[in-house]
Each structure stands twice: as C-alpha cells, then as structure tokens.
Design a protein around this motif. Structure first.
Motif, PDB file in Angstrom:
ATOM      1  N   LEU A 167      77.669  28.050  20.921  1.00 13.70           N
ATOM      2  CA  LEU A 167      78.908  27.785  21.651  1.00 13.70           C
ATOM      3  C   LEU A 167      79.411  29.048  22.332  1.00 13.70           C
ATOM      4  CD1 LEU A 167      81.476  26.260  22.447  1.00 13.70           C
ATOM      5  CD2 LEU A 167      82.331  26.602  20.130  1.00 13.70           C
ATOM      6  N   PHE A 168      79.393  30.164  21.618  1.00 15.12           N
ATOM      7  CA  PHE A 168      79.841  31.434  22.197  1.00 15.12           C
ATOM      8  C   PHE A 168      79.033  31.775  23.449  1.00 15.12           C
ATOM      9  CE2 PHE A 168      78.771  36.017  22.336  1.00 15.12           C
ATOM     10  CZ  PHE A 168      79.997  36.518  22.748  1.00 15.12           C
ATOM     11  N   GLN A 169      77.731  31.563  23.399  1.00 17.15           N
ATOM     12  CA  GLN A 169      76.889  31.846  24.558  1.00 17.15           C
ATOM     13  C   GLN A 169      77.147  30.851  25.687  1.00 17.15           C
ATOM     14  OE1 GLN A 169      73.098  31.607  22.629  1.00 17.15           O
ATOM     15  NE2 GLN A 169      73.142  33.731  21.915  1.00 17.15           N
ATOM     16  N   ASP A 170      77.376  29.586  25.320  1.00 19.49           N
ATOM     17  CA  ASP A 170      77.588  28.550  26.339  1.00 19.49           C
ATOM     18  C   ASP A 170      78.899  28.720  27.090  1.00 19.49           C
ATOM     19  OD1 ASP A 170      75.183  27.346  25.811  1.00 19.49           O
ATOM     20  OD2 ASP A 170      76.008  25.747  24.564  1.00 19.49           O
ATOM     21  N   THR A 171      79.871  29.408  26.496  1.00 20.94           N
ATOM     22  CA  THR A 171      81.154  29.579  27.188  1.00 20.94           C
ATOM     23  C   THR A 171      80.997  30.341  28.497  1.00 20.94           C
ATOM     24  OG1 THR A 171      81.638  31.586  25.893  1.00 20.94           O
ATOM     25  CG2 THR A 171      82.537  29.488  25.074  1.00 20.94           C
ATOM     26  N   VAL A 176      81.214  29.111  36.425  1.00 19.43           N
ATOM     27  CA  VAL A 176      81.060  28.261  37.607  1.00 19.43           C
ATOM     28  C   VAL A 176      82.394  27.677  38.047  1.00 19.43           C
ATOM     29  CG1 VAL A 176      78.687  27.698  36.999  1.00 19.43           C
ATOM     30  CG2 VAL A 176      80.526  26.194  36.255  1.00 19.43           C
ATOM     31  N   LEU A 177      83.403  27.712  37.172  1.00 23.14           N
ATOM     32  CA  LEU A 177      84.736  27.236  37.524  1.00 23.14           C
ATOM     33  C   LEU A 177      85.636  28.375  37.970  1.00 23.14           C
ATOM     34  CD1 LEU A 177      85.366  24.752  34.553  1.00 23.14           C
ATOM     35  CD2 LEU A 177      84.350  24.276  36.797  1.00 23.14           C
ATOM     36  N   SER A 178      85.050  29.537  38.149  1.00 24.74           N
ATOM     37  CA  SER A 178      85.790  30.741  38.577  1.00 24.74           C
ATOM     38  C   SER A 178      86.810  31.185  37.544  1.00 24.74           C
ATOM     39  CB  SER A 178      86.479  30.502  39.930  1.00 24.74           C
ATOM     40  OG  SER A 178      85.524  30.202  40.930  1.00 24.74           O
ATOM     41  N   LEU A 179      86.576  30.863  36.275  1.00 22.97           N
ATOM     42  CA  LEU A 179      87.435  31.355  35.207  1.00 22.97           C
ATOM     43  C   LEU A 179      86.980  32.755  34.806  1.00 22.97           C
ATOM     44  CD1 LEU A 179      87.725  28.159  32.984  1.00 22.97           C
ATOM     45  CD2 LEU A 179      89.330  29.001  34.693  1.00 22.97           C
ATOM     46  N   THR A 180      87.928  33.577  34.399  1.00 27.05           N
ATOM     47  CA  THR A 180      87.608  34.969  34.097  1.00 27.05           C
ATOM     48  C   THR A 180      87.256  35.127  32.628  1.00 27.05           C
ATOM     49  OG1 THR A 180      89.228  35.577  35.790  1.00 27.05           O
ATOM     50  CG2 THR A 180      88.337  37.359  34.458  1.00 27.05           C
ATOM     51  N   ASP A 181      86.104  34.582  32.250  1.00 27.83           N
ATOM     52  CA  ASP A 181      85.565  34.880  30.932  1.00 27.83           C
ATOM     53  C   ASP A 181      84.871  36.226  31.008  1.00 27.83           C
ATOM     54  OD1 ASP A 181      83.435  33.900  32.583  1.00 27.83           O
ATOM     55  OD2 ASP A 181      82.221  33.736  30.762  1.00 27.83           O
ATOM     56  N   PHE A 182      84.142  36.615  29.957  1.00 29.69           N
ATOM     57  CA  PHE A 182      83.535  37.946  29.971  1.00 29.69           C
ATOM     58  C   PHE A 182      82.512  38.083  31.091  1.00 29.69           C
ATOM     59  CE2 PHE A 182      80.464  41.157  28.486  1.00 29.69           C
ATOM     60  CZ  PHE A 182      81.334  42.240  28.379  1.00 29.69           C
ATOM     61  N   LEU A 183      81.663  37.068  31.258  1.00 23.25           N
ATOM     62  CA  LEU A 183      80.666  37.137  32.333  1.00 23.25           C
ATOM     63  C   LEU A 183      81.341  37.125  33.691  1.00 23.25           C
ATOM     64  CD1 LEU A 183      77.727  37.172  33.239  1.00 23.25           C
ATOM     65  CD2 LEU A 183      77.725  34.670  33.084  1.00 23.25           C
ATOM     66  N   GLY A 184      82.374  36.293  33.835  1.00 23.70           N
ATOM     67  CA  GLY A 184      83.093  36.244  35.102  1.00 23.70           C
ATOM     68  C   GLY A 184      83.775  37.563  35.426  1.00 23.70           C
ATOM     69  N   ALA A 185      84.345  38.209  34.404  1.00 20.76           N
ATOM     70  CA  ALA A 185      84.983  39.512  34.614  1.00 20.76           C
ATOM     71  C   ALA A 185      83.955  40.553  35.018  1.00 20.76           C
ATOM     72  CB  ALA A 185      85.701  39.944  33.336  1.00 20.76           C
ATOM     73  N   ALA A 186      82.797  40.521  34.366  1.00 24.85           N
ATOM     74  CA  ALA A 186      81.730  41.466  34.717  1.00 24.85           C
ATOM     75  C   ALA A 186      81.264  41.249  36.155  1.00 24.85           C
ATOM     76  CB  ALA A 186      80.559  41.315  33.749  1.00 24.85           C
TER      77      ALA A 186
END
Length: 231
Positions: A167-171, A176-186
């Motif tokens: 689940l942690f990896q799938d977040t 793709v929704l332009s949310l600022t998760d860790f990957l999105g922030a990076a």
C-alpha cells in the motif's frame, strides 16, 4: 552522472519530507486503518452462513482484486464528486478534494486484500477454541471478538504488514492526480531545477529504505509468531 549535484537534494530535503513524505505516510496510515475495519467486516461476511451476504462480499472482493488500481483511482477521482452530489440531493458534483478521493480509493481497494488475509487467519484458528467459547455461553459475536479475531490478527500480523508495505508503494500512483505525495514532490523539484536524475534516484532510495526496513520487521515477526509469509 558526472555532474550529479547533491546540493539539489539537500536544498529540497525539508520540503520533500514535510510536504511529500508526510502526505504519503498520512495516506498510508489512514487507508490502512479504514481498510482493516472494512476488510474485517468483509471477512466476517464471507464466512457468514447467509449465502446472499457471503456472495455479496465475495463479489466485492473479486471485483476489486480483478481491476487495475490505477483505473480505480481515476474512477473514484471523477465519480466521487457526482456521488456526493447525488447523496446530498443537489444534483451537482461536490468537490471532495484529491486526498479524500485517494483515501476512499485505497480504503476500498485494500479492504479486498485485507479481507482475504483476515479470512485465512480466522479459518486458521482451531475449531475447538470456537466450540469452547460457545460452551462457555458466548454468542457468535462474543466468540469472534474475544477468541477468534485476536488470534487471527496475531497470526496474520506479518502478512498484514506486508500488504501495508505494498500500500505504501502504491500511494505513489496518486501522482497521476497531481497530488503532492513524495514522488510528486520529487518530480516538482526535478522539473523546476532540471535535475531529474538526482531527484528520482533519491526518491527511489527513500522508498527502498522505508520498504526494506518494514520488510525486516515483517521477517522478525514471522520468526516470532512462526507464521509463513503468504499473501
């Protein structure tokens, strides 16, 4: 790699952790808690003697396990506002926010997997203990609450934690929704500074360290409880 710039990572580190990683961990934690509750209910439904209830839960589990997560993310991101508008009678889509939509998606999706894990844990509890509970005067709910579920969760803890790692990896798919998760922030930092190599290598390293540390914990729990790591 000759001009690898560590300063880009160091400068962005506070924001990456405070914004991106906090978002990812918050989504993971809340989704886990809600999915465990729903998954437990679904597991009890699947084991119900009522065929209609059992088939309903089985249909839910089979549906969500058969669909790609990325497709479900898009479904709920676009459908939840309309469903909310239908529920409140306005007839107009209600903005629910990307985080809420993602939380609903991961809760419903992961509940299907938690259901099967918990169901296996319940079935692994010796029948004699259930019979002993009934002999003591407990009803079905009392037996489940005080005897079966505590043992099932104890035995399935390593497998449940393994699913939480997934689940942690799938977040990261909420990117793709332009949310600022860790990957999105990076990715934001990478695009802004033109340092894709540095940021994506660092993001991969962070995901690896957290997942590896959690998997080591799972192995220790497997050794303590003597539970096979199956999911």
């Amino acid at each position: 790699m000759a001009d690898f710039d560590f300063s880009v990572i160091l400068d962005a580190l506070p924001w990456l952790f405070a914004q991106g990683l906090v978002f990812t961990l918050k989504l993971t934690l809340l989704s886990t808690v809600l999915a465990l509750a729903l998954g437990t209910a679904l597991a009890l439904m699947r084991l119900s003697a009522n065929r209609a209830v059992s088939w309903l839960a089985a249909g839910y589990v089979n549906l969500f396990r058969a669909l790609p997560l990325i497709l479900i993310i898009f479904w709920f991101y676009f459908l939840v506002p309309y469903i909310a508008g239908w529920l409140n009678g306005s007839g107009m889509p209600v903005p629910v926010g990307g985080f809420t939509s993602a939380l609903i998606t991961f809760t419903l999706f992961e509940a299907a997997y938690f259901c099967e894990i918990i169901r296996a844990g319940i079935l692994a509890v010796p029948r004699g203990q259930t019979d002993a509970g009934y002999a003591l005067g407990l009803n079905y709910h009392g037996v489940m609450r005080t005897i079966v579920l505590p043992q099932a969760f104890r035995n399935m803890t390593p497998v449940l934690l393994t699913q939480v790692i997934v689940l942690f990896q799938d977040t990261s798919l909420v990117y793709v929704l332009s949310l600022t998760d860790f990957l999105g922030a990076a990715n934001i930092v990478a695009q802004r500074d033109g340092r894709l190599v540095e940021m994506f290598i660092f993001a991969a390293l962070v995901y690896f360290v957290i997942s590896y540390a959690a998997s080591r914990l799972v192995r220790r729990l497997q050794g303590r409880y003597g539970v096979a790591g199956q999911g």
